[in-house]
Design an enzyme around this catalytic site. Sequence first.
Site, PDB file in Angstrom:
ATOM      1  N   CYS B  85       0.813  -1.216   0.000  1.00  0.00           N
ATOM      2  CA  CYS B  85       0.000   0.000   0.000  1.00  0.00           C
ATOM      3  C   CYS B  85       0.848   1.268   0.000  1.00  0.00           C
ATOM      4  O   CYS B  85       0.326   2.372  -0.105  1.00  0.00           O
ATOM      5  CB  CYS B  85      -0.969  -0.010   1.175  1.00  0.00           C
ATOM      6  SG  CYS B  85      -2.138  -1.387   1.040  1.00  0.00           S
ATOM      7  N   CYS B 210     -13.536   1.417   7.938  1.00  0.00           N
ATOM      8  CA  CYS B 210     -12.667   0.918   6.863  1.00  0.00           C
ATOM      9  C   CYS B 210     -12.615   1.926   5.724  1.00  0.00           C
ATOM     10  O   CYS B 210     -13.622   2.548   5.398  1.00  0.00           O
ATOM     11  CB  CYS B 210     -13.217  -0.395   6.303  1.00  0.00           C
ATOM     12  SG  CYS B 210     -13.536  -1.645   7.555  1.00  0.00           S
ATOM     13  N   SER B 211     -11.435   2.052   5.114  1.00  0.00           N
ATOM     14  CA  SER B 211     -11.350   2.898   3.930  1.00  0.00           C
ATOM     15  C   SER B 211     -12.115   2.229   2.800  1.00  0.00           C
ATOM     16  O   SER B 211     -12.272   1.017   2.780  1.00  0.00           O
ATOM     17  CB  SER B 211      -9.890   3.126   3.531  1.00  0.00           C
ATOM     18  OG  SER B 211      -9.248   1.908   3.262  1.00  0.00           O
ATOM     19  N   LYS B 336     -10.187   7.344   4.162  1.00  0.00           N
ATOM     20  CA  LYS B 336     -11.596   7.196   4.505  1.00  0.00           C
ATOM     21  C   LYS B 336     -12.478   7.819   3.426  1.00  0.00           C
ATOM     22  O   LYS B 336     -13.484   7.252   3.033  1.00  0.00           O
ATOM     23  CB  LYS B 336     -11.905   7.876   5.854  1.00  0.00           C
ATOM     24  CG  LYS B 336     -11.527   7.125   7.091  1.00  0.00           C
ATOM     25  CD  LYS B 336     -12.331   5.825   7.279  1.00  0.00           C
ATOM     26  CE  LYS B 336     -13.822   6.056   7.296  1.00  0.00           C
ATOM     27  NZ  LYS B 336     -14.524   5.139   6.410  1.00  0.00           N
ATOM     28  N   HIS B 340      -8.969   3.712  -1.335  1.00  0.00           N
ATOM     29  CA  HIS B 340      -7.541   3.402  -1.349  1.00  0.00           C
ATOM     30  C   HIS B 340      -7.131   2.675  -2.632  1.00  0.00           C
ATOM     31  O   HIS B 340      -6.878   1.482  -2.626  1.00  0.00           O
ATOM     32  CB  HIS B 340      -7.193   2.568  -0.105  1.00  0.00           C
ATOM     33  CG  HIS B 340      -5.751   2.228   0.029  1.00  0.00           C
ATOM     34  ND1 HIS B 340      -4.723   2.991  -0.500  1.00  0.00           N
ATOM     35  CD2 HIS B 340      -5.138   1.183   0.646  1.00  0.00           C
ATOM     36  CE1 HIS B 340      -3.563   2.422  -0.208  1.00  0.00           C
ATOM     37  NE2 HIS B 340      -3.789   1.316   0.471  1.00  0.00           N
TER      38      HIS B 340
END
Lengths: 464, 397
Positions: B85, B210-211, B336, B340
Amino acid sequence: MTNAILGYATYVPGWRVDPRGRGNADRIVASYDEDAVTMAVAAAGAVLDRSESMASRVRELAFVTSSPPYLDKTNATTVHAALGLDRVAAAYDTIGTGRSTVAGIRRALSGGETLITAADVRTGRPGSADERSGSDAAAAVLIGDPRGSSPAIAEVLAYASVTEEFLDRWRPATAPYGQTWEERFGFERYAPLIREAVATALDDAGVTEADHVVLTCPNTAVTKRAATLVKGTTSTQGSPIGFAGAADPLLGLAAILDTAAPDETIVLISAVDGADAIVLRTTDALVEGRQAAPIASTVGAGRTVSYPTYLSWRGLLDVEPPRRPEPDVPAASPSSRAAGWKFGLNGSRCTACGFTHLPPMRVCRSCGAVDDMTVVPLAGSHGRIATYTVDRLAYSPSPPVVDVVVDFAGGGRTTFEVADAREDLLAVGVEVDLVFRCLFTAGGVRNYFWKARQRVDITIEDKS
Amino acid sequence: MTSAGIANKVAIVAMGCTQFGELWTSSTEDMLISAVGEALSSADVPLADIDAFWLGTLGSGQSGLTLSRALGIDYKPVTRVENYCATGSEAFRNACYAVASGAYDRVMAVGVEKLKDSGFSGLLRADPPGDGTAPEQSVTAPAAFSLLDPAYCAKYGVDPAEMRDAMTHVAWKNHRNGARNPKAQFRSEVAKEKIAAAPTVAGRLGVFDCSGVSDGAACAIIVRAEDAYTYTDRPIFVQALALAAGPGRGAVDPAYDFTTFPEVVRSAADAYHQAGITDPSTQISFAEVHDCFTPTELVLMEDLGFSERGQAWKESLAGDFDADGRLPVNIDGGLKSFGHPVGASGLRMLYEAWLQLRGDAGERQLADPHTVLTHNLGGRPGACVSFVSVVGTDRTR
């Protein structure tokens, strides 16, 4: 016959289903991550746990089942690897139900130390008698030459077999469940065969009447009338849990060995396409050699799984999976290189600093030493939950997945899925055992590995 | 383990960033063209004048051809970079080093990810063939990061309800910030009651902890610091670039307690050393951090030195990291609000630094920011890579 029964153990899975919705969930069923191989490992592992020297004495492993996860590939090699047996110990599959198990016993009586482990997932067609009254279970016996450290707990006095061809029950190799002819037809054929086999075996053994009789048979008309066919002076029993296929004769024997007194005679009868009778006499060593948890204590303990969930476990009900890709096929060469870890749950410990690596590593995470490791077997070990989570996103044949980070008593940490998870009893510090399960199946390959199982006081699980 | 760094040797003179979201009508190629086009026109530099390229993507293409074919780049060096990531940050880091070395005058770092074409929820992994035992293959990212919550509560004696409030505050804050960002995937505020009551994904992490999963691309043009003003009157200077890949010890070491990322601590220390930062909580104007899950942001506040150990939950709840707090965190809305898209996120964080430091952040513009930290994390508690950069307006810092 010098070879005798040296040890035995049973494995009864922890789930119960109530297929008819009548409020009594008593059908014993294996979880979605269990199969004949994993249950065979559980039963055989319990036999070997009785004595540290036992595993090294095993010359042959016989895996008996009518529900083999694989054809073509030998299933017994997986059991062999999970038990950590020596590579010179042979491992063979024997495919079939009770009759094949008896064949294994007879063969073992004249060979080297043989560990017979029989297991079956007995799936009945929804609504059938098999679904209601069969059982998923495993049982194992160790047969060999008695010695000081592993004396005979029961000697085999005689055996007899009669064979006859008739159609009582059948299952095509690819069918999930079997079919039966009219029960009364089977009873009429079995009754004289049973009488004949028992009479011959008792006669050979020089025994007039046995103390205990156990008769296992897939035909319930036969088991219901066992006492009219043959009688023990002390007890006459059938399968302790409902016909469990290949495991049934050994489960029946185990139920008697759990309670019999020394120097008592037993006739074990398996009526499957003919009849086999084996006459045994218990010894003084039985008292010390009984399995740790008698079968009666495990039968009554279990948790209820809903009928639809059970059906989905057996692939009889297709339920919506999480929106996640199916897992990758476990690859042959990496699995082979990692066999000690994947099947045997062997970690490595740094000789220089003592740091334990799960899975094994070549370079020590703690001190950097290279290739200075010793093997640490953890399968019989236990650990404590360091932290845990419930994963509702992960792919699983039966979501949600419960994951725990486990710290081992002798050092070492790794992450496991939880088998037979009790979400309500998840807590840091809870003790877990390691159990051999199948994580998932991909590309037809069963992904066997170990899971953690919470140690739960069995009294909590007693059915009210 | 600190590096000498390349403080003030290179500058960002242009950036581009696409709208992030479920871009059903845009391909990877479309997003690359869009982000790169914005940067080129901002600096008024033709594509042919870029000497070399670094493309970060986790799985939306392989090799430099993913970029060279999309843009029609003629026989230039194009390197594809992957580091979980932190992939976008890693493309940027390597591009900066190429200029600092003197090898090139003008380079471009591009990050892209097309996640929404898979049809699945969450991130997908492309693992090499294995033995089927690796926990990363069965334990999803939300499950892995959910371990932070009970561990943090246990270590610092935080009441789980208060921890829930702190996690909720992170989500509330970042969505509130994102509501003021036209490029964010989610551009509306979310009530705290709704966040706290959302269906759970893993552990106590609800959907709003969670994103999101989105598509996006972002890029930067990097030149030597001394050349920066020939491209723009408001360049931003790279003061620190740090990366730490851990040995994965926490995953196998009973001494690790899931309340910190040692990789973040190490990479932050390295970055602060390079940038001459001694008190991050006062010297940094604002931070863009890897809020993949709400408890991650709380732990990061401590690992990055913004809060004392065991205090981040309290300070976060008190508003310290809000837009009007002492150290705004994820003023652009963070993962958020943006989701992502793995390869793009690190450059998207730098894009916010670019806008804010140039005074171009519109209604979320902070007052006179001068020094910005971006932080990108790849992996999971116990085994991860961590990137930290410091960029600023002042070359002499």
